[in-house]
Design a protein around this motif. Structure first.
Motif, PDB file in Angstrom:
ATOM      1  N   SER A   6      31.631  40.548  53.362  1.00  0.00           N
ATOM      2  CA  SER A   6      31.340  41.727  52.546  1.00  0.00           C
ATOM      3  C   SER A   6      32.415  41.886  51.475  1.00  0.00           C
ATOM      4  O   SER A   6      33.575  41.505  51.672  1.00  0.00           O
ATOM      5  CB  SER A   6      31.282  42.997  53.406  1.00  0.00           C
ATOM      6  OG  SER A   6      32.581  43.418  53.760  1.00  0.00           O
ATOM      7  N   SER A   7      32.030  42.456  50.344  1.00  0.00           N
ATOM      8  CA  SER A   7      33.004  42.683  49.278  1.00  0.00           C
ATOM      9  C   SER A   7      34.041  43.716  49.710  1.00  0.00           C
ATOM     10  O   SER A   7      35.192  43.655  49.282  1.00  0.00           O
ATOM     11  CB  SER A   7      32.304  43.109  47.984  1.00  0.00           C
ATOM     12  OG  SER A   7      31.525  44.258  48.185  1.00  0.00           O
ATOM     13  N   ARG A   8      33.656  44.629  50.579  1.00  0.00           N
ATOM     14  CA  ARG A   8      34.624  45.609  51.094  1.00  0.00           C
ATOM     15  C   ARG A   8      35.709  44.906  51.908  1.00  0.00           C
ATOM     16  O   ARG A   8      36.875  45.294  51.865  1.00  0.00           O
ATOM     17  CB  ARG A   8      33.921  46.656  51.946  1.00  0.00           C
ATOM     18  CG  ARG A   8      33.023  47.574  51.116  1.00  0.00           C
ATOM     19  CD  ARG A   8      32.401  48.631  51.947  1.00  0.00           C
ATOM     20  NE  ARG A   8      33.468  49.588  52.284  1.00  0.00           N
ATOM     21  CZ  ARG A   8      33.272  50.756  52.837  1.00  0.00           C
ATOM     22  NH1 ARG A   8      32.062  51.127  53.181  1.00  0.00           N
ATOM     23  NH2 ARG A   8      34.278  51.560  53.087  1.00  0.00           N
ATOM     24  N   LYS A  35      32.758  40.714  44.719  1.00  0.00           N
ATOM     25  CA  LYS A  35      31.371  40.593  45.189  1.00  0.00           C
ATOM     26  C   LYS A  35      30.928  39.132  45.160  1.00  0.00           C
ATOM     27  O   LYS A  35      30.313  38.632  46.117  1.00  0.00           O
ATOM     28  CB  LYS A  35      30.456  41.462  44.327  1.00  0.00           C
ATOM     29  CG  LYS A  35      28.975  41.284  44.581  1.00  0.00           C
ATOM     30  CD  LYS A  35      28.476  42.205  45.655  1.00  0.00           C
ATOM     31  CE  LYS A  35      26.971  42.218  45.727  1.00  0.00           C
ATOM     32  NZ  LYS A  35      26.441  41.295  46.713  1.00  0.00           N
TER      33      LYS A  35
END
Length: 73
Positions: free
Chosen positions: A32-34, A23
Motif C-alpha cells: 500500500s502507498s500508506r 503510489k
C-alpha cells in the motif's frame, strides 16, 4: 543514524531517482502507498521480505536500501 532512518532516506532517494510516486512504487511492489509512506517517515520498520519487494520494484539491489551514507558495499 538508526537503520530505519538509513532505509527511509535511501528509499526516498531511489524512488525520486526513478521519478516514481509512492503510489507507483507501492503498486509495483504489491504494497500500500500508506505503508511506503510510513517507511519513508520512519513510522515503521520494513521486514527483509518487504525490502526485497521494494528493491525489485525499484530495480536496485536490496543492499542499496541498507547502505549507510559514505560507505561502499
Amino acid at each position: 543514524m538508526a537503520l530505519k532512518e538509513v532505509v527511509a532516506k535511501n528509499l526516498r532517494r531511489a524512488r525520486h531517482d526513478k521519478r516514481m510516486t509512492q503510489k507507483e512504487l507501492a503498486d509495483r511492489a504489491g504494497l500500500s502507498s500508506r505503508y511506503i509512506g510510513a517507511i519513508e517517515r520512519t513510522d515503521v520498520s520494513a521486514s527483509v521480505t518487504v525490502l526485497d519487494q521494494i528493491a525489485d520494484a525499484l530495480e536496485v539491489e536490496p543492499t542499496e536500501l541498507l547502505q549507510r551514507p559514505g560507505r561502499k558495499s
